[in-house]
Design an enzyme around this catalytic site. Structure first.
Site, PDB file in Angstrom:
ATOM      1  N   HIS A   1       0.873  -1.193   0.000  1.00  0.00           N
ATOM      2  CA  HIS A   1       0.000   0.000   0.000  1.00  0.00           C
ATOM      3  C   HIS A   1       0.906   1.240   0.000  1.00  0.00           C
ATOM      4  O   HIS A   1       1.651   1.452  -0.942  1.00  0.00           O
ATOM      5  CB  HIS A   1      -0.949  -0.098   1.205  1.00  0.00           C
ATOM      6  CG  HIS A   1      -2.081   0.878   1.235  1.00  0.00           C
ATOM      7  ND1 HIS A   1      -2.448   1.642   0.156  1.00  0.00           N
ATOM      8  CD2 HIS A   1      -2.935   1.237   2.236  1.00  0.00           C
ATOM      9  CE1 HIS A   1      -3.486   2.411   0.477  1.00  0.00           C
ATOM     10  NE2 HIS A   1      -3.791   2.192   1.734  1.00  0.00           N
TER      11      HIS A   1
ATOM     12  N   HIS B   1      -2.882  -1.651 -10.660  1.00  0.00           N
ATOM     13  CA  HIS B   1      -3.708  -1.146  -9.556  1.00  0.00           C
ATOM     14  C   HIS B   1      -4.931  -2.045  -9.439  1.00  0.00           C
ATOM     15  O   HIS B   1      -5.416  -2.580 -10.432  1.00  0.00           O
ATOM     16  CB  HIS B   1      -4.133   0.302  -9.843  1.00  0.00           C
ATOM     17  CG  HIS B   1      -4.758   0.968  -8.669  1.00  0.00           C
ATOM     18  ND1 HIS B   1      -6.096   0.851  -8.386  1.00  0.00           N
ATOM     19  CD2 HIS B   1      -4.222   1.744  -7.701  1.00  0.00           C
ATOM     20  CE1 HIS B   1      -6.359   1.548  -7.280  1.00  0.00           C
ATOM     21  NE2 HIS B   1      -5.241   2.092  -6.844  1.00  0.00           N
TER      22      HIS B   1
ATOM     23  N   ASP C   1       2.681   5.541  -7.567  1.00  0.00           N
ATOM     24  CA  ASP C   1       3.979   5.366  -6.901  1.00  0.00           C
ATOM     25  C   ASP C   1       5.146   5.320  -7.890  1.00  0.00           C
ATOM     26  O   ASP C   1       6.302   5.444  -7.497  1.00  0.00           O
ATOM     27  CB  ASP C   1       3.963   4.077  -6.071  1.00  0.00           C
ATOM     28  CG  ASP C   1       2.824   4.102  -5.070  1.00  0.00           C
ATOM     29  OD1 ASP C   1       2.702   5.105  -4.353  1.00  0.00           O
ATOM     30  OD2 ASP C   1       2.041   3.129  -5.019  1.00  0.00           O
TER      31      ASP C   1
HETATM   32  C1  MLT Z   1      -4.349   4.538  -2.837  1.00  0.00           C
HETATM   33  O1  MLT Z   1      -4.153   5.709  -3.193  1.00  0.00           O
HETATM   34  O2  MLT Z   1      -4.876   4.262  -1.752  1.00  0.00           O
HETATM   35  C2  MLT Z   1      -3.806   3.423  -3.669  1.00  0.00           C
HETATM   36  O3  MLT Z   1      -3.805   3.749  -5.025  1.00  0.00           O
HETATM   37  C3  MLT Z   1      -4.409   2.088  -3.381  1.00  0.00           C
HETATM   38  C4  MLT Z   1      -5.873   1.893  -3.647  1.00  0.00           C
HETATM   39  O4  MLT Z   1      -6.589   2.745  -4.139  1.00  0.00           O
HETATM   40  O5  MLT Z   1      -6.345   0.753  -3.366  1.00  0.00           O
END
Ligand code: MLT
Length: 386
Positions: free
Chosen positions: A225, A271, A326
């Site tokens: 995460h 994602h 990321d």
């Molecule tokens: C986020 O910003 O929390 C991540 O992209 C992970 C997600 O959306 O599951």
């Protein structure tokens, strides 16, 4: 599927991380697989130039504020922005060992113990206001960067944060600008990302705001995460070391193929929800192309963006071969003058805590006509191990 049925649960749905299970409503943001993130219906690309307070106002009230409303909100937050001396001392007394996300989660509990009001709405506004002071104290103390300067919230949300952060040799205007962008695009990512889901689940047991947020931050700390931003930067750095800063697209493509053939991970792609390039990543790529086109890490991150997607698309089993957020934020922060990847996830937390706190207020005080959502309690089937 039958009418009215949102999701059919079969045996194959079990042990899949609740992927795609409808759970509830999110009033702050949405992630469309093909269009990416919107805050209150507005695409993130349109909002990325707005100020933190304008966007926090949008998420908190569900509409853009006019100039006076935003100024009034800013004033309200500024009054709440300073931690008591005792609270800062307790944060500074935390061990310096372990990841800084551990300190951040512990710091949230400390603020709750010393300054919590036991009222979700009040604590939501308080924590949003105090976050720059909390996070600057956590980082300065963990990094050994000395005493945190007194907060000056009137400077602006991120300006104040950078002012308090004793970053050695920081080029302040560039850093402020990049940190503002990083901050505003990470506030919220709908209701089901792990940290948000965990924070709301803990709050569903009627745990107070600070305890719920501390739990959320331990969820964010995992490498699948929030800590992915730190790991992705290390990956971009390793690619740079392998191919050099003058590498061509073909060199990067060759390296990616070599890594995949050796079963090595290629970081920064894919994602759980998205099926296109992460809209937040697109904003950051554009920003980097404009401000840091010659930075070696940015050059490599841009080559990875195209070559990674090209190679990963060849594998039909990969449902999302595109870069996620990321893939670029670490290179952006490095180029902007914050070469401390150990703190990138804490910067993510500085931002994401805002969205989680607001979603907790909704679920506890507004959902189901004000009754709030019940305690989270999903069903598990018994299965003998052997
Ligand atoms: C986020 O910003 O929390 C991540 O992209 C992970 C997600 O959306 O599951």
């Amino acid at each position: 599927m039958r009418e009215g049925v949102l999701f059919e649960i079969t045996k194959d749905s079990l042990e899949t991380g609740l992927r795609g299970f409808p759970v509830g409503y999110c009033v702050t943001s949405f992630v469309d697989p093909m269009k990416g993130l919107t805050y209150v219906g507005r695409p993130i690309a349109e909002l990325a130039g707005k100020s933190p307070i304008e966007l926090i106002y949008l998420l908190y009230y569900g509409e853009m504020g006019d100039k006076n409303q935003v100024a009034h909100f800013q004033h309200e937050l500024n009054k709440r922005a300073v931690l008591q001396d005792e609270t800062v001392k307790a944060i500074e007394a935390l061990p310096k060992t372990g990841h800084a996300m551990d300190s951040f989660a512990a710091a949230l509990l400390i603020v709750g113990m010393c300054e919590g009001k036991g009222d979700y709405r009040e604590d939501c506004l308080d924590v949003i206001a105090k976050l720059p002071h909390i996070v600057a104290s956590v980082i300065n103390s963990h990094a050994g960067w000395g005493k945190t300067p007194d907060p000056k919230p009137e400077m602006g949300y991120i300006e104040n944060f950078v002012h308090m952060l004793n970053v050695p040799g920081a080029k302040t205007p560039e850093l402020v600008q990049a940190m503002r962008l990083f901050n505003v695009i990470h506030y919220d990512h709908c209701g089901g990302n792990l940290s948000t889901f965990v924070g709301k689940a803990v709050a569903s047991g009627m745990e107070h705001m600070y305890g719920s947020l501390a739990a959320a931050m331990t969820a964010l700390a995992g490498p699948r995460h929030g800590r992915a931003n730190q790991d992705c930067l290390e990956f971009v750095q390793s690619v740079l070391n392998d191919v050099g800063e003058n590498a061509k697209a073909a060199d990067v493509e060759k390296l990616i193929r070599k890594k995949l053939a050796a079963n090595e991970l290629v970081y920064g792609f894919g994602h759980a929800v998205l099926r296109v390039e992460d809209a937040r990543a697109t904003v950051c790529y554009n920003y980097c192309q404009k401000h840091f086109p010659n930075h070696p890490l940015v050059k490599i991150a841009l080559l990875l963006r195209t070559e990674g997607a090209k190679v990963l698309k060849e594998n039909p089993k990969i449902s999302d071969p595109y870069p996620n957020i990321d893939a670029i934020t670490g290179s952006m922060l490095m180029a902007a003058g914050f070469p401390y990847p150990d703190y990138y996830t804490v910067l993510f937390g500085l931002s994401r805590t805002v969205g989680i706190a607001i979603q907790i207020v909704y679920e506890r005080l507004e959902a189901r006509g004000g009754k709030g959502t019940p305690i989270v309690r999903p069903l598990y089937f018994y299965k003998a191990r052997k």
